[in-house]
Write a protein that holds these residues in place. Structure first.
Motif, PDB file in Angstrom:
ATOM      1  N   MET A  98       0.576  82.456 -23.618  1.00 47.74           N
ATOM      2  CA  MET A  98       1.088  83.719 -23.151  1.00 47.74           C
ATOM      3  C   MET A  98       2.479  83.968 -23.690  1.00 47.74           C
ATOM      4  N   ALA A  99       2.766  85.209 -24.008  1.00 47.66           N
ATOM      5  CA  ALA A  99       4.083  85.518 -24.546  1.00 47.66           C
ATOM      6  C   ALA A  99       4.638  86.747 -23.864  1.00 47.66           C
ATOM      7  N   LYS A 100       5.981  86.788 -23.746  1.00 45.98           N
ATOM      8  CA  LYS A 100       6.639  87.932 -23.149  1.00 45.98           C
ATOM      9  C   LYS A 100       6.939  88.950 -24.222  1.00 45.98           C
ATOM     10  N   SER A 101       6.626  90.192 -23.949  1.00 48.18           N
ATOM     11  CA  SER A 101       6.825  91.232 -24.951  1.00 48.18           C
ATOM     12  C   SER A 101       7.523  92.426 -24.320  1.00 48.18           C
ATOM     13  N   PRO A 102       8.874  92.363 -24.147  1.00 50.78           N
ATOM     14  CA  PRO A 102       9.592  93.440 -23.477  1.00 50.78           C
ATOM     15  C   PRO A 102       9.616  94.728 -24.274  1.00 50.78           C
ATOM     16  N   SER A 103       9.583  94.659 -25.600  1.00 50.15           N
ATOM     17  CA  SER A 103       9.683  95.856 -26.415  1.00 50.15           C
ATOM     18  C   SER A 103       8.338  96.534 -26.600  1.00 50.15           C
ATOM     19  N   LYS A 104       7.275  95.770 -26.474  1.00 44.63           N
ATOM     20  CA  LYS A 104       5.946  96.309 -26.741  1.00 44.63           C
ATOM     21  C   LYS A 104       5.084  96.126 -25.514  1.00 44.63           C
ATOM     22  N   LYS A 105       4.896  97.195 -24.754  1.00 45.35           N
ATOM     23  CA  LYS A 105       4.081  97.122 -23.560  1.00 45.35           C
ATOM     24  C   LYS A 105       2.678  97.592 -23.908  1.00 45.35           C
ATOM     25  N   LYS A 106       1.758  96.685 -23.815  1.00 43.47           N
ATOM     26  CA  LYS A 106       0.386  96.987 -24.205  1.00 43.47           C
ATOM     27  C   LYS A 106      -0.513  96.798 -23.013  1.00 43.47           C
ATOM     28  N   ASN A 107      -1.120  97.871 -22.553  1.00 41.78           N
ATOM     29  CA  ASN A 107      -2.028  97.787 -21.416  1.00 41.78           C
ATOM     30  C   ASN A 107      -3.455  97.904 -21.908  1.00 41.78           C
ATOM     31  N   ARG A 108      -4.208  96.824 -21.740  1.00 46.67           N
ATOM     32  CA  ARG A 108      -5.624  96.866 -22.126  1.00 46.67           C
ATOM     33  C   ARG A 108      -6.413  97.454 -20.974  1.00 46.67           C
ATOM     34  N   ALA A 109      -7.039  98.580 -21.222  1.00 50.74           N
ATOM     35  CA  ALA A 109      -7.827  99.231 -20.174  1.00 50.74           C
ATOM     36  C   ALA A 109      -9.083  98.436 -19.904  1.00 50.74           C
ATOM     37  N   LYS A 110      -9.334  98.180 -18.654  1.00 46.32           N
ATOM     38  CA  LYS A 110     -10.510  97.419 -18.276  1.00 46.32           C
ATOM     39  C   LYS A 110     -11.508  98.348 -17.598  1.00 46.32           C
ATOM     40  N   LYS A 111     -12.778  98.142 -17.910  1.00 48.05           N
ATOM     41  CA  LYS A 111     -13.819  98.966 -17.305  1.00 48.05           C
ATOM     42  C   LYS A 111     -13.789  98.855 -15.790  1.00 48.05           C
ATOM     43  N   ALA A 112     -13.482  97.652 -15.309  1.00 48.95           N
ATOM     44  CA  ALA A 112     -13.491  97.437 -13.861  1.00 48.95           C
ATOM     45  C   ALA A 112     -12.436  98.279 -13.164  1.00 48.95           C
ATOM     46  N   ASP A 113     -11.317  98.579 -13.874  1.00 44.42           N
ATOM     47  CA  ASP A 113     -10.234  99.328 -13.260  1.00 44.42           C
ATOM     48  C   ASP A 113     -10.625 100.757 -12.947  1.00 44.42           C
ATOM     49  N   SER A 114     -11.551 101.313 -13.725  1.00 39.59           N
ATOM     50  CA  SER A 114     -11.930 102.702 -13.541  1.00 39.59           C
ATOM     51  C   SER A 114     -12.982 102.873 -12.460  1.00 39.59           C
ATOM     52  N   LYS A 115     -13.517 101.778 -11.964  1.00 42.65           N
ATOM     53  CA  LYS A 115     -14.548 101.838 -10.950  1.00 42.65           C
ATOM     54  C   LYS A 115     -13.958 101.530  -9.577  1.00 42.65           C
ATOM     55  N   GLN A 116     -14.629 102.034  -8.555  1.00 46.36           N
ATOM     56  CA  GLN A 116     -14.223 101.752  -7.199  1.00 46.36           C
ATOM     57  C   GLN A 116     -14.477 100.277  -6.885  1.00 46.36           C
ATOM     58  N   LEU A 117     -13.470  99.603  -6.346  1.00 42.23           N
ATOM     59  CA  LEU A 117     -13.649  98.210  -5.980  1.00 42.23           C
ATOM     60  C   LEU A 117     -14.667  98.100  -4.849  1.00 42.23           C
ATOM     61  N   ARG A 118     -15.545  97.121  -4.962  1.00 40.36           N
ATOM     62  CA  ARG A 118     -16.543  96.904  -3.922  1.00 40.36           C
ATOM     63  C   ARG A 118     -16.198  95.639  -3.147  1.00 40.36           C
ATOM     64  N   SER A 119     -16.332  95.724  -1.846  1.00 41.67           N
ATOM     65  CA  SER A 119     -16.022  94.554  -1.034  1.00 41.67           C
ATOM     66  C   SER A 119     -17.117  93.502  -1.197  1.00 41.67           C
ATOM     67  N   LEU A 120     -16.708  92.241  -1.241  1.00 39.32           N
ATOM     68  CA  LEU A 120     -17.640  91.129  -1.380  1.00 39.32           C
ATOM     69  C   LEU A 120     -18.078  90.591  -0.032  1.00 39.32           C
ATOM     70  N   TRP A 121     -17.315  90.932   1.009  1.00 37.10           N
ATOM     71  CA  TRP A 121     -17.512  90.279   2.295  1.00 37.10           C
ATOM     72  C   TRP A 121     -16.810  91.118   3.347  1.00 37.10           C
ATOM     73  N   LYS A 122     -17.417  91.267   4.500  1.00 37.21           N
ATOM     74  CA  LYS A 122     -16.779  91.970   5.613  1.00 37.21           C
ATOM     75  C   LYS A 122     -16.846  91.083   6.843  1.00 37.21           C
ATOM     76  N   GLY A 123     -15.735  90.971   7.530  1.00 32.20           N
ATOM     77  CA  GLY A 123     -15.688  90.120   8.705  1.00 32.20           C
ATOM     78  C   GLY A 123     -14.396  90.352   9.447  1.00 32.20           C
ATOM     79  N   SER A 124     -13.730  89.268   9.827  1.00 28.55           N
ATOM     80  CA  SER A 124     -12.491  89.427  10.579  1.00 28.55           C
ATOM     81  C   SER A 124     -11.581  88.224  10.387  1.00 28.55           C
ATOM     82  N   ILE A 125     -10.281  88.489  10.550  1.00 26.06           N
ATOM     83  CA  ILE A 125      -9.282  87.425  10.623  1.00 26.06           C
ATOM     84  C   ILE A 125      -9.097  87.115  12.103  1.00 26.06           C
ATOM     85  N   SER A 126      -9.162  85.852  12.461  1.00 17.75           N
ATOM     86  CA  SER A 126      -8.956  85.502  13.866  1.00 17.75           C
ATOM     87  C   SER A 126      -7.872  84.439  13.986  1.00 17.75           C
ATOM     88  N   PHE A 127      -6.976  84.646  14.948  1.00 17.85           N
ATOM     89  CA  PHE A 127      -5.990  83.623  15.296  1.00 17.85           C
ATOM     90  C   PHE A 127      -5.654  83.820  16.770  1.00 17.85           C
TER      91      PHE A 127
END
Length: 252
Positions: free
Chosen positions: A1-30
């Motif tokens: 991995m390298a740091k590139s402050p002068s060149k910002k390159k964003n690779r568009a991902k197919k997953a980003d354009s889609k609605q995130l789907r939940s993998l699991w539904k439940g509850s936090i308990s404490f």
């Protein structure tokens, strides 16, 4: 991995354009508190998939299931799973054995204790998941998040995901609660056999002045952590080579 402050390159991902789907539904308990939540994957790994080919005609090469003694192919119906408990000594496990070992599915992230978040070594962190409140869970979610943020605590819990039990650390990330799956101690190799220098600075001939100079160098290089400044150059370079080969017609 390298740091590139002068060149910002964003690779568009197919997953980003889609609605995130939940993998699991439940509850936090404490304690007596229960907060309904949904779990979302926080990973979006980009992977290049390659096939093995015969260089003579670019025909894909198949993997074969071969008996090591006879060299003959083995059909799926004749394949069983065995655990090698000693050299060339196996115990065979059936589907029923795996079924009996499955933990009972639970839709609860049960927090057993709170610890200092800084005390959890990064070596134990494995995979992050976002947690979002479901209907009527917003107040409890915000209360837990803010209490954890102000105290610097992480919640240690157990949860079942895809029929496997995981040790989990609930941590605060911005306005989000993140369930980070943890490695169990037996998942990590002992570092006993690795030789590293100890703290006998006299034996290492390290002076206080040298340590001070190293600290000053670190201070000069201190920056604010911004993950957006980093990208995987190897992936970018490989994709450029692939695109160039496609454009030049070097395909089969």
């Amino acid at each position: 991995m390298a740091k590139s402050p002068s060149k910002k390159k964003n690779r568009a991902k197919k997953a980003d354009s889609k609605q995130l789907r939940s993998l699991w539904k439940g509850s936090i308990s404490f304690g007596l508190v229960s907060i309904p939540v949904a779990l979302y994957s926080a990973e979006a790994k980009e992977k290049l998939s390659f096939r093995l080919l015969d260089r003579r005609d670019f025909t894909p090469v198949r993997y074969r299931r071969v008996n090591e003694k006879s060299g003959k192919d083995v059909p799926w119906d004749d394949i069983v799973k065995g655990y090698e408990y000693d050299k060339s000594e196996f115990v065979v496990l059936s589907d029923a054995d795996f079924q009996r070992a499955n933990v009972e599915a639970s839709q609860t992230i049960a927090i057993s204790e709170f610890v200092e978040a800084a005390e959890i070594s990064p070596i134990y962190f494995d995979k992050p998941y976002y947690l979002a409140p479901l209907k009527h869970g917003e107040k409890g979610y915000a209360l837990l998040r803010e209490a954890m943020r102000r105290t610097g605590k992480a919640g240690i819990a157990r949860m079942v995901l895809r029929s496997r039990e995981y040790l989990t650390a609930l941590v605060v990330h911005g306005n989000m609660l993140v369930a980070n799956l943890l490695r169990f101690p037996h998942d990590l190799r002992a570092a006993d056999g690795i030789d590293v220098p100890g703290k006998d600075f006299k034996q290492l001939k390290i002076t206080d002045r040298e340590i001070s100079m190293a600290e000053e160098l670190i201070d000069k290089m201190v920056d604010r952590w911004d993950p957006k400044e980093f990208h995987e150059e190897y992936f970018d370079d490989l994709m450029k080579i692939i695109d160039a080969k496609i454009k030049s017609g070097k395909t089969k």
